[in-house]
Design an enzyme around this catalytic site. Structure first.
Site, PDB file in Angstrom:
ATOM      1  N   HIS A 171       3.837   5.395  -9.163  1.00  0.00           N
ATOM      2  CA  HIS A 171       3.087   5.712  -8.073  1.00  0.00           C
ATOM      3  C   HIS A 171       2.692   6.990  -8.177  1.00  0.00           C
ATOM      4  O   HIS A 171       2.175   7.746  -7.062  1.00  0.00           O
ATOM      5  CB  HIS A 171       3.616   5.173  -6.697  1.00  0.00           C
ATOM      6  CG  HIS A 171       2.910   5.146  -5.628  1.00  0.00           C
ATOM      7  ND1 HIS A 171       2.925   5.938  -4.348  1.00  0.00           N
ATOM      8  CD2 HIS A 171       1.724   4.524  -5.348  1.00  0.00           C
ATOM      9  CE1 HIS A 171       2.320   5.804  -3.478  1.00  0.00           C
ATOM     10  NE2 HIS A 171       1.201   5.155  -4.096  1.00  0.00           N
ATOM     11  N   LYS A 206       1.155  10.846  -8.881  1.00  0.00           N
ATOM     12  CA  LYS A 206      -0.255  11.330  -9.066  1.00  0.00           C
ATOM     13  C   LYS A 206      -0.056  12.828  -9.595  1.00  0.00           C
ATOM     14  O   LYS A 206       0.241  13.729  -8.854  1.00  0.00           O
ATOM     15  CB  LYS A 206      -1.056  11.390  -8.151  1.00  0.00           C
ATOM     16  CG  LYS A 206      -1.413  10.127  -7.323  1.00  0.00           C
ATOM     17  CD  LYS A 206      -0.558   9.816  -6.122  1.00  0.00           C
ATOM     18  CE  LYS A 206      -0.897   8.370  -5.631  1.00  0.00           C
ATOM     19  NZ  LYS A 206       0.087   7.659  -4.950  1.00  0.00           N
ATOM     20  N   ASP A 235      -1.836  23.679 -18.863  1.00  0.00           N
ATOM     21  CA  ASP A 235      -1.042  24.690 -19.544  1.00  0.00           C
ATOM     22  C   ASP A 235       0.207  25.026 -19.260  1.00  0.00           C
ATOM     23  O   ASP A 235       0.749  26.115 -19.371  1.00  0.00           O
ATOM     24  CB  ASP A 235      -2.176  26.091 -19.886  1.00  0.00           C
ATOM     25  CG  ASP A 235      -3.256  25.799 -20.373  1.00  0.00           C
ATOM     26  OD1 ASP A 235      -3.572  24.831 -21.122  1.00  0.00           O
ATOM     27  OD2 ASP A 235      -4.316  26.370 -20.170  1.00  0.00           O
ATOM     28  N   HIS A 282      -3.925   8.657   4.652  1.00  0.00           N
ATOM     29  CA  HIS A 282      -3.066   8.272   3.439  1.00  0.00           C
ATOM     30  C   HIS A 282      -2.195   9.233   2.943  1.00  0.00           C
ATOM     31  O   HIS A 282      -1.507   9.045   2.079  1.00  0.00           O
ATOM     32  CB  HIS A 282      -4.269   8.068   2.186  1.00  0.00           C
ATOM     33  CG  HIS A 282      -3.423   7.473   0.868  1.00  0.00           C
ATOM     34  ND1 HIS A 282      -3.211   8.016  -0.134  1.00  0.00           N
ATOM     35  CD2 HIS A 282      -3.044   6.273   0.728  1.00  0.00           C
ATOM     36  CE1 HIS A 282      -2.857   7.284  -1.032  1.00  0.00           C
ATOM     37  NE2 HIS A 282      -2.596   6.127  -0.304  1.00  0.00           N
ATOM     38  N   LYS A 330       1.175  11.901   2.521  1.00  0.00           N
ATOM     39  CA  LYS A 330       2.478  11.701   2.520  1.00  0.00           C
ATOM     40  C   LYS A 330       3.208  12.952   2.523  1.00  0.00           C
ATOM     41  O   LYS A 330       3.284  13.815   1.725  1.00  0.00           O
ATOM     42  CB  LYS A 330       3.013  11.142   1.192  1.00  0.00           C
ATOM     43  CG  LYS A 330       2.523   9.604   0.883  1.00  0.00           C
ATOM     44  CD  LYS A 330       1.320   9.897  -0.141  1.00  0.00           C
ATOM     45  CE  LYS A 330       0.842   8.478  -0.652  1.00  0.00           C
ATOM     46  NZ  LYS A 330       0.477   7.326   0.204  1.00  0.00           N
ATOM     47  N   ASP A 381      11.735  21.242  10.809  1.00  0.00           N
ATOM     48  CA  ASP A 381      11.866  22.567  11.549  1.00  0.00           C
ATOM     49  C   ASP A 381      10.912  23.605  11.210  1.00  0.00           C
ATOM     50  O   ASP A 381       9.761  23.297  10.824  1.00  0.00           O
ATOM     51  CB  ASP A 381      13.431  23.131  11.268  1.00  0.00           C
ATOM     52  CG  ASP A 381      14.272  22.108  11.691  1.00  0.00           C
ATOM     53  OD1 ASP A 381      14.176  21.507  12.543  1.00  0.00           O
ATOM     54  OD2 ASP A 381      15.349  21.989  11.137  1.00  0.00           O
TER      55      ASP A 381
END
Length: 471
Positions: free
Chosen positions: A213, A215, A220, A389, A391, A396
């Protein structure tokens, strides 16, 4: 013949039950599988063989087989980032826990840039790819053969033909709709293309449950990207079903990029059997910003549930604020109990979820948690402006997290995920502003939204929750 068939089915079911007893992680899932295998073996056996296993043994074996190679890779990375380890004036147990889970240290001399939504992310990512001079690493759960996918392919082919080394690693489940022509075009341009695990290999190993999952884009060794955005038109609101699409990605410049590169190289090693030699990156400090960052890669091959332990550590250490944005809120009992306890000790616990779902079962399962959340004072917000979508996690005023992991069992125990932890006040302040805007575009979701609904709706929600271990 029928008698022999019954013996074979129940013998196989018994073997699976023994495996459940040896390897189960939660009593609830073990009891569920055992009852199903005993009472409905014809139905339960194929489901268990595909979805029931909870450890990606092939990946773990590959690591053990080439421990020396991987240890040498980790050693080289450690030498590169050694000059960038921060010197803390006093011990910080929370950072030490994160470093233990990541098996990497925090590094300083980083610049971390929040990228809000698809247009900003794709523009920045494509510019970095365009300006790459030596190598490009790309790894995605979803790549679509649509307008954005074609733009991505064209750009990678252009760079490969100019002499830049280009890697393209994709999850074959998430990219099931990607055409063979698309992949062939990449290969003919000189791009190194490989699936994380082909559908045939998944089925051969009966490990369809385990998906990459992540991405990741690295250029470089100096610039990296991680977050919620894949390659597809929906992320740019070019399709109407989920528009507008709300997501968050992160651009990292500096030594922390080595964590993303290490994650990619370990995945490439699993998929291909070899570790490519890459040019040494230039990690000399070059930015006015000096942000501390750490990359945490987790997955089902881990010795412990590092992803869940990470979330538990964040929840348990929160003193004043814990804000979590996730499209899929299906926590297990440990996570839910920790969230309740945090709220009861006075922490401002907020969970941001989408109003518009892309998975109906998860949508219904989420409603079943409203009473538990409301009773403990946890505020659940429903984002009203399209599909959310992202995440993202905020603890704090100390650190913010952007990555690929959702607050569900699949991310905690089944998927390969990666997150960036940034310890910097200015970054946390910026992330706070982003989430405040999201909360202002949301409505709270109290327990009454579940309790006042019809009995069939409640039963549907509770039934969906039973499927939480595989959602």
């Amino acid at each position: 013949m029928l008698y022999l068939g019954l013996i074979l089915v129940y013998t196989t079911a018994l073997v699976c039950i023994l495996q459940v007893l040896q390897h189960y992680r939660t009593a609830q899932s073990a009891i569920g599988w055992i009852i199903a295998l005993l009472t409905l073996p014809y139905l339960a056996l194929p489901l268990y063989l595909v979805f029931g296993r909870n450890r990606f043994e092939g990946y773990a074996r590959a690591r053990r087989k080439d421990d020396r190679k991987l240890d040498n890779l980790a050693f080289q990375l450690d030498q590169l980032i050694a000059p960038h380890r921060p010197l803390y004036q006093q011990p910080d147990s929370s950072k030490e826990v994160f470093e233990t889970l990541a098996r990497l240290p925090f590094t300083e001399h980083n610049r971390c840039t929040l990228l809000v939504n698809g247009n900003a992310t794709i523009e920045s990512m494509f510019n970095s790819i365009l300006n790459a001079e030596r190598y490009i690493l790309t790894e995605f759960y979803i790549v679509r053969d649509d307008e954005l996918g074609l733009q991505f392919k064209t750009l990678l082919m252009k760079k490969a033909r100019s002499g830049v080394i280009v890697f393209f690693l994709y999850d074959d489940v998430g990219c099931a709709g990607l055409s063979s022509e698309y992949l062939r075009d990449l290969q003919e341009a000189g791009i190194l293309v490989h699936p994380f695990g082909t559908l045939r290999s998944y089925l051969k190993r009966l490990q369809l449950n385990f998906r990459n999952h992540r991405k990741i884009v690295v250029t470089d060794g100096e610039t990296g990207y991680v977050g919620g955005i894949n390659i597809g038109d929906e992320y740019l609101d070019r399709t109407t079903r989920y528009a507008p699409w709300r997501d968050t990605h992160l651009k990292i410049e500096g030594p922390a990029v080595m964590g993303l590169q290490l994650s990619f190289l370990e995945d490439w090693h699993w998929a291909t059997g070899y570790i490519p030699e890459l040019p040494k990156p230039n990690l000399a400090p070059k930015y006015d910003e000096d942000q501390k960052a750490l990359i945490l890669a987790t997955g089902p091959a881990d010795e412990l549930n590092y992803c869940e332990l990470f979330f538990l550590q964040c929840i348990n250490q929160a003193k004043s604020r814990l804000w979590i944005a996730t499209p899929y809120f299906v926590p297990d009992i440990q996570i839910m109990s920790a969230l309740q306890l945090a709220s009861l000790r006075g922490v401002d616990v907020r969970i941001l979820i989408p109003r518009k779902p892309d998975h109906k079962f998860i949508y219904y399962a989420t409603y079943s948690y409203l009473a538990q959340a409301d009773t403990a004072g946890i505020k659940i917000y429903r984002y009203e402006k399209g599909f959310m979508h992202q995440k993202v996690l905020l603890v704090d005023d100390t650190h913010g997290v952007v990555g690929t992991a959702n607050l569900d069992n699949r991310s905690m125990k089944l998927n390969f995920e990666v997150s960036a932890i940034v310890h910097d006040k200015s970054f946390v302040a910026e992330l706070t502003q982003v989430l405040v805007r999201d909360f202002s575009a949301s409505n709270t979701l109290p327990a009454s939204q579940y309790e006042l609904r019809s009995l069939p709706f409640k039963l549907l929600c509770r039934a969906a929750r039973l499927l939480a271990p595989i959602l």
